[in-house]
Design an enzyme around this catalytic site. Structure first.
Site, PDB file in Angstrom:
ATOM      1  N   TYR A   1       0.856 -43.474  57.536  1.00  0.00           N
ATOM      2  CA  TYR A   1      -0.420 -43.238  56.846  1.00  0.00           C
ATOM      3  C   TYR A   1      -1.531 -44.101  57.437  1.00  0.00           C
ATOM      4  CZ  TYR A   1       1.163 -39.872  53.493  1.00  0.00           C
ATOM      5  OH  TYR A   1       1.613 -38.702  52.935  1.00  0.00           O
TER       6      TYR A   1
ATOM      7  N   ASN B   1      -7.135 -30.922  50.825  1.00  0.00           N
ATOM      8  CA  ASN B   1      -7.201 -31.900  51.903  1.00  0.00           C
ATOM      9  C   ASN B   1      -7.408 -33.304  51.363  1.00  0.00           C
ATOM     10  OD1 ASN B   1      -6.999 -29.675  53.482  1.00  0.00           O
ATOM     11  ND2 ASN B   1      -9.161 -29.602  54.060  1.00  0.00           N
TER      12      ASN B   1
ATOM     13  N   HIS C   1      -4.940 -33.072  45.999  1.00  0.00           N
ATOM     14  CA  HIS C   1      -3.862 -33.891  46.557  1.00  0.00           C
ATOM     15  C   HIS C   1      -4.286 -35.330  46.828  1.00  0.00           C
ATOM     16  CE1 HIS C   1      -1.811 -29.919  48.057  1.00  0.00           C
ATOM     17  NE2 HIS C   1      -1.742 -30.080  46.755  1.00  0.00           N
TER      18      HIS C   1
ATOM     19  N   CYS D   1       0.378 -59.221  36.750  1.00  0.00           N
ATOM     20  CA  CYS D   1       0.280 -59.956  38.032  1.00  0.00           C
ATOM     21  C   CYS D   1      -0.204 -59.076  39.182  1.00  0.00           C
ATOM     22  CB  CYS D   1       1.641 -60.565  38.386  1.00  0.00           C
ATOM     23  SG  CYS D   1       2.982 -59.358  38.440  1.00  0.00           S
TER      24      CYS D   1
ATOM     25  N   CYS E   1       2.634 -57.043  45.760  1.00  0.00           N
ATOM     26  CA  CYS E   1       2.207 -58.069  44.808  1.00  0.00           C
ATOM     27  C   CYS E   1       3.014 -59.331  45.102  1.00  0.00           C
ATOM     28  CB  CYS E   1       2.447 -57.600  43.373  1.00  0.00           C
ATOM     29  SG  CYS E   1       2.129 -58.900  42.141  1.00  0.00           S
TER      30      CYS E   1
ATOM     31  N   CYS F   1       5.509 -60.101  41.782  1.00  0.00           N
ATOM     32  CA  CYS F   1       6.652 -59.264  41.381  1.00  0.00           C
ATOM     33  C   CYS F   1       7.154 -58.353  42.494  1.00  0.00           C
ATOM     34  CB  CYS F   1       6.292 -58.434  40.145  1.00  0.00           C
ATOM     35  SG  CYS F   1       5.114 -57.108  40.514  1.00  0.00           S
TER      36      CYS F   1
ATOM     37  N   GLY G   1      -8.819 -21.578  55.204  1.00  0.00           N
ATOM     38  CA  GLY G   1      -7.954 -22.445  56.014  1.00  0.00           C
ATOM     39  C   GLY G   1      -6.739 -22.986  55.308  1.00  0.00           C
TER      40      GLY G   1
ATOM     41  N   PRO H   1      -8.104 -17.663  60.716  1.00  0.00           N
ATOM     42  CA  PRO H   1      -7.917 -16.953  61.996  1.00  0.00           C
ATOM     43  C   PRO H   1      -6.541 -16.292  62.109  1.00  0.00           C
ATOM     44  CG  PRO H   1      -7.845 -19.341  62.328  1.00  0.00           C
ATOM     45  CD  PRO H   1      -8.202 -19.115  60.892  1.00  0.00           C
TER      46      PRO H   1
ATOM     47  N   ALA I   1     -13.254 -21.627  59.992  1.00  0.00           N
ATOM     48  CA  ALA I   1     -14.121 -22.152  58.939  1.00  0.00           C
ATOM     49  C   ALA I   1     -15.508 -22.489  59.481  1.00  0.00           C
ATOM     50  CB  ALA I   1     -13.474 -23.398  58.325  1.00  0.00           C
TER      51      ALA I   1
END
Ligand code: APR
Length: 242
Positions: free
Chosen positions: A66, A102, A119, A134, A148, A151, A188, A215, A232
């Site tokens: 990510y 998206n 999403h 905490c 954290c 914890c 799309g 498309p 688009a």
């Protein structure tokens, strides 16, 4: 000719709903999910990267993936399609509801307001477990993913993973928009992931016209009154010019 017909439908509609998917951002350089050559899932298994179980099994791998995507998002900009939608909404206040699958935030960066991001948004993160006293994201947290210090609770991307619930209020608002629109533009999306894809059928069942912009063939072509074969960024500006 067909484009003109759809422009006429848009002009006649009091309420327009737009449902967008990964193809909306393809021309900004964001890879789609299911394109065999460049799709994000071509190199990875979704269950390893986009599920809570995958994250728990290897938090660092998922976090780093990510992080890479977040970094890539910083270098892309909204395309002519995103801009046409934002511009149309500005010129026709209260007429357009924009629902997106998206997580790239490009509609928002193009200036669209009130975007229903089903999403989530890739720039946000959240706690994996319910936060305790905490757990505070304010302090700079160490780790990949950050945790954290007290914890050990982990931060995770605040996007909806497979098997997770969509944010209820957002889904609810999207369903209401689908039920009450006169026209829905489906832009799309492969139409394979529910409940988002089901919104086109909701609109059709409520009597709205549905127009697919893609498309390539999609699962939602069958629901559409009209399919426009194109991208688009090339179709939305002329469709939304008035
Ligand atoms: N313009 C319009 N559509 C395009 C373009 C373009 N330039 N390029 C590709 N497309 C179309 C493809 O033909 C395909 O139908 O965009 C669609 C992309 O489909 P997916 O990759 O399946 O993306 P999406 O439908 O948004 O996926 C839904 O699946 O994994 C999840 O959460 C993720 O939100 C995502 C959801």
């Amino acid at each position: 000719m067909t484009l003109d017909a759809v422009r006429g439908w848009i002009a006649a509609a009091d309420r327009v709903a737009v449902l967008t998917g990964a193809g909306m951002s393809a021309e900004s350089g964001v890879p789609t999910f299911r394109d065999a050559q460049t799709g994000l899932w071509a190199r990875f298994r979704p269950e390893d990267l986009a599920t809570e179980a995958g994250f728990r099994a290897d938090p660092q791998r998922v976090w780093d993936w990510y992080a890479q995507r977040r970094e890539a998002m910083r270098h892309v900009v909204p395309n002519a399609g995103h801009l046409a939608l934002a511009d149309y909404a500005r010129r026709h206040p209260g007429r357009l509801t924009l629902v997106t699958q998206n997580v790239d935030g490009l509609h928002q960066r193009a200036g669209s307001e009130g975007v229903l991001a089903l999403h989530g948004n890739i720039v946000d993160d959240t706690w994996l477990e319910a936060p305790r006293a905490c757990c505070t994201a304010q302090a700079p947290l160490a780790g990949r993913p950050p945790r954290c210090p007290t914890c050990g609770n982990l931060r995770r991307p605040a996007v909806v993973w497979f098997g997770e619930m969509l944010p209820l209020a957002t889904l609810d608002a999207a369903e209401r928009a689908a039920e009450s629109c006169d026209l829905m533009l489906v832009v799309g999306t492969s139409g394979m992931v529910h409940p988002a894809a089901g919104l086109a059928q909701v609109a059709a069942d409520a009597g709205a016209r549905v127009v697919v912009l893609n498309p390539h063939p999609s699962e939602l072509d069958a629901v559409a009154d009209q399919v426009l074969r194109g991208t688009a960024a090339t179709l939305l500006p002329p469709l939304l010019a008035d």
